[in-house]
Design a protein around this motif. Structure first.
Motif, short mmCIF file in Angstrom:
data_model
loop_
_atom_site.label_atom_id
_atom_site.label_comp_id
_atom_site.label_asym_id
_atom_site.label_seq_id
_atom_site.Cartn_x
_atom_site.Cartn_y
_atom_site.Cartn_z
N ILE A 1 0.87 -1.18 0.00
CA ILE A 1 0.00 0.00 0.00
C ILE A 1 0.90 1.22 0.00
O ILE A 1 1.56 1.53 0.99
CB ILE A 1 -0.93 0.00 1.22
N GLY A 2 0.94 1.90 -1.12
CA GLY A 2 1.86 3.03 -1.27
C GLY A 2 1.39 4.30 -0.59
O GLY A 2 0.28 4.39 -0.08
N LYS A 3 2.28 5.28 -0.59
CA LYS A 3 1.93 6.59 -0.05
C LYS A 3 1.02 7.32 -1.04
O LYS A 3 0.96 6.98 -2.23
CB LYS A 3 3.21 7.41 0.19
N THR A 4 0.33 8.33 -0.55
CA THR A 4 -0.54 9.13 -1.41
C THR A 4 0.32 9.93 -2.39
O THR A 4 1.27 10.62 -2.01
CB THR A 4 -1.39 10.09 -0.58
N ILE A 5 -0.01 9.81 -3.68
CA ILE A 5 0.73 10.53 -4.72
C ILE A 5 -0.25 11.20 -5.65
O ILE A 5 -1.44 10.88 -5.66
CB ILE A 5 1.66 9.58 -5.50
N LYS A 6 0.25 12.12 -6.45
CA LYS A 6 -0.54 12.75 -7.50
C LYS A 6 -0.07 12.19 -8.84
O LYS A 6 1.13 12.09 -9.10
CB LYS A 6 -0.39 14.26 -7.48
N GLY A 7 -1.05 11.79 -9.66
CA GLY A 7 -0.73 11.15 -10.93
C GLY A 7 0.01 12.07 -11.89
O GLY A 7 0.03 13.29 -11.77
N ILE A 8 0.61 11.43 -12.89
CA ILE A 8 1.38 12.19 -13.89
C ILE A 8 0.46 13.02 -14.78
O ILE A 8 0.74 14.16 -15.13
CB ILE A 8 2.23 11.21 -14.73
N ARG A 9 -0.69 12.44 -15.12
CA ARG A 9 -1.58 13.14 -16.05
C ARG A 9 -2.69 13.92 -15.35
O ARG A 9 -3.50 14.55 -15.98
CB ARG A 9 -2.21 12.12 -17.02
N ASN A 10 -2.78 13.86 -14.04
CA ASN A 10 -3.76 14.67 -13.32
C ASN A 10 -3.24 14.90 -11.90
O ASN A 10 -2.25 14.31 -11.49
CB ASN A 10 -5.13 13.97 -13.27
N THR A 11 -3.93 15.76 -11.22
CA THR A 11 -3.49 16.11 -9.86
C THR A 11 -4.32 15.43 -8.79
O THR A 11 -4.23 15.78 -7.63
CB THR A 11 -3.58 17.64 -9.67
N GLN A 12 -5.15 14.47 -9.19
CA GLN A 12 -5.99 13.78 -8.23
C GLN A 12 -5.16 12.84 -7.37
O GLN A 12 -4.46 11.97 -7.89
CB GLN A 12 -7.07 12.98 -8.96
N PRO A 13 -5.17 12.96 -6.03
CA PRO A 13 -4.35 12.09 -5.18
C PRO A 13 -4.87 10.66 -5.19
O PRO A 13 -6.08 10.42 -5.15
CB PRO A 13 -4.48 12.72 -3.80
#
Length: 650
Positions: A154-166
């Motif tokens: 279970i990874g840390k919260t990140i923002k995608g490359i193509r959008n800013t949705q966490p």
């Protein structure tokens, strides 16, 4: 001359001393002490009750949040395992873009699925178009590349490359036939959807609900403060508490975001996650702070009035030694002051009774008369405490032979004449069901003062809160937490008395189609109708619960044989499938039922649910309106199933 002046001063001082040592002064001081003592005790009790109620609310909400997170993660992980199996078996022809639709693996919490090869390149995705993106530096890729066992990460919260949705990256390792690392299969979990449901819960402006990893990183959070905080300091806050207990409550300090909160937390079983629910202490105690101003202001006003009366009384007694006219004038003023004091006592919302050491009632207010429905003439008539107690006993106020009273309170009333103040606080129920809180304080002369507060509304509010925390909002059925508790009770009874019981897991077939074609309001109407039918089929000793979505479960008590369960299951299927009209369309709900019988599969809630779920899976394979009862094969070590197909129950 000097000696005469000294003698005059000594005489005046003695006059003031003698005037001050009289009953009104002592009574006034006692009343001031009583008023401030009772006000302080009441406010302290109100504060403690507000904190306890808030802590109970956070604890219940944390339990629900924990179950929601566990179910969501487990469903996503099962999907990842299925996706990995399909991809590993035929990677060349596997099409990930259409896979969720074709495989009916739709999960609202998952934004998209991805497959990363051994070099960290994105090779498959449910999002179009698939770009040649290098993800080899991502934490989840590096973790699985180094992992020696198959483990959900279970990874840390990140923002995608193509959008800013966490998002949170859930992933598992892909392995080649020889066991070497072949890449990663990933599910991107929408963090907003994890806590969107809880945005409707009234947690105040400063309340917070969070999902935090044991590594200290915040996965999801709903709060009006410090939403940009991504990581907690090591061994601080909930990370320190979870080391000693997997679930609990505490009061946080303000180091995190400047807000002191009442915190409840729960460690998600078998996952490195902890759910945290917090209510701001200042909001929880908002009513308490308002009460502080109100009651202390009232106490201060009464105190000022009493002090004025005391001063006037002292002056009055001093003047008796000098002039009769001053005495008459001062008596008139004193009667006016006493009338003002009586008016003040009549205006408070609590019943008040004061008796001396002989049981003579000296002070009684109108609120006390109204609260206990006593004769109004007692406001002006001199009565005694034994007279009052005898009147209440004859009217049945304490129940037959005092059965409405706690034994210690009954002894104090019947054997001690009600004068004892050793029991300083107790509650009792009146014959009409109203709840009274009674506080007692001793007076210096051996008497006592009692205040009576009607706490019925507060008790009803607390009961309503407990009801909301243990029942499903839509159907009114028991929720998962209450059902788990009922199973625990049934297991204890089964172990003690040998009584068997069954768990029937019910799933509505084709319910998703109703939601998709007719909308969620129609789906809710179907769920309510099915709930009513299940309740009509169940006995008073059974428990009907909704686990979520279109999944119901029933605890059937006192089961003697599989035939008892089969008869009950047929009755349920028949009741559920009765057609009804909704928005002009006739709907005939279909269902499948999986059954696990206790005493046959061990005394464990999770095992019973698992066995019922496996039986449900087999029933669904037989088609709609079927059920399957799990059974033990005495000739083999592994479990088998006895199936009952019921397609056209009559």
């Amino acid at each position: 001359m000097a000696k005469a002046l000294e003698k005059t001063m000594s005489y005046k001082i003695e006059q003031w001393r003698r005037a001050g040592l009289q009953g009104t002064t002592i009574l006034g001081a006692a009343m001031i002490a009583l008023i401030w003592g009772a006000t302080t005790l009441y406010l302290r009790s109100e504060r403690q009750q507000d904190l306890q109620s808030a802590m109970l609310a956070t604890s219940n909400l944390a339990r629900v949040f924990e179950e929601h997170i566990e179910r969501t993660i487990r469903e996503a992980d099962n999907t990842l395992i299925a996706l990995r199996t399909l991809y590993t078996n035929d990677a060349q022809s596997f099409d990930l873009i259409d896979w969720p639709t074709n495989a009916n693996h739709k999960n609202d919490s998952i934004l998209h699925y991805s497959i990363i090869d051994a070099d960290g390149k994105l090779v498959e995705s449910t999002r179009k178009p698939v770009e040649n993106i290098d993800l080899s530096a991502r934490d989840h890729f590096l973790f699985q590349k180094k992992a020696s066992v198959d483990e959900l990460f279970i990874g840390k919260t990140i923002k995608g490359i193509r959008n800013t949705q966490p998002t949170i990256q859930l992933n598992r390792r892909l392995s080649s036939p020889d066991g070497s690392f072949a890449g990663v299969v990933v599910a991107s979990l929408d963090t907003d959807l994890l806590i969107r449901f809880y945005q409707a819960v009234d947690m105040g402006q400063l309340g917070a609900i969070s999902l935090i990893g044991l590594d200290g990183y915040v996965r999801a959070r709903r709060s009006s403060t410090a939403d940009n905080v991504l990581q907690l300091a090591p061994n601080q806050g909930v990370l320190r508490h979870v080391q000693t207990s997997p679930a609990g409550s505490y009061v946080s300090d303000a180091t995190f975001d400047g807000v002191i909160r009442l915190i409840s937390y729960r460690l998600v079983p078998n996952l490195p996650l902890v759910v945290v629910v917090g209510l701001a202490q200042q909001e929880v105690l908002a009513n308490y702070y308002a009460s502080v101003w109100k009651y202390y202001g009232l106490a201060a006003g009464i105190t000022v009035l009493i002090v004025i009366i005391m001063i006037l009384s002292v002056k009055h007694h001093r003047s008796l030694n000098t002039a009769y006219d001053w005495l008459r004038k001062n008596e008139t003023h004193l009667r006016t002051s006493r009338l003002e004091l009586k008016t003040t006592l009549e205006s408070i919302d609590q019943g008040l009774l004061m008796a001396d050491a002989k049981g003579n009632i000296g002070v009684i207010n109108r609120r006390f008369i109204e609260m206990l429905e006593l004769p109004t003439e007692w406001l002006t008539k001199k009565i005694t405490l034994p007279t009052l107690i005898t009147f209440l006993q004859q009217r049945g106020e304490f129940g037959e032979k005092g059965n409405l009273l706690d034994p210690h309170v009954r002894d104090m009333i019947e054997n001690q004449g009600g004068l004892s103040s050793t029991i300083r606080l107790y509650e009792r129920v009146r014959p009409d069901g109203r709840m009274l809180e009674i506080r007692a304080s001793a007076l210096p002369d051996g008497g006592m003062v009692r205040t009576f507060t009607d706490i019925t509304d507060r008790k009803l509010a607390e009961a309503k809160l407990a009801e909301l925390a243990s029942h499903d909002d839509l159907t009114g059925l028991a929720n998962r937490a209450l059902f788990r508790d009922r199973i625990g009770q049934a297991l204890n009874s089964s172990e003690r008395y040998g009584e068997s019981f069954a768990v029937l897991l019910i799933d509505l077939d084709g319910f998703k189609a109703i939601n998709d074609t007719m909308g969620h309001p129609a789906g809710d109407a179907v769920l309510k109708a099915v709930s009513r039918r299940l309740l009509e089929c169940a006995r008073n000793t059974d428990t009907v619960a909704r686990l979520g979505g279109d999944e119901f479960v029933i605890l059937q008590s006192k089961v003697h044989s599989d035939n008892d369960v089969a008869i009950f299951a047929r009755r349920l299927i028949k009741a559920i499938r009765v057609p009804f009209e909704l928005d002009g369309e006739v709907i005939s709900p279909a269902s499948s039922i999986g059954v696990a019988v206790a005493l046959r599969h061990g005394s464990d809630y999770d095992k019973l649910i698992k066995m019922a779920d496996e039986a449900l899976y087999r029933a669904k394979k037989r088609g709609s309106n079927s059920f399957c009862i799990s059974s033990a094969n005495t000739r083999a070590r592994d479990d088998t199933f006895v199936e009952y197909a019921q397609r056209n129950a009559s």
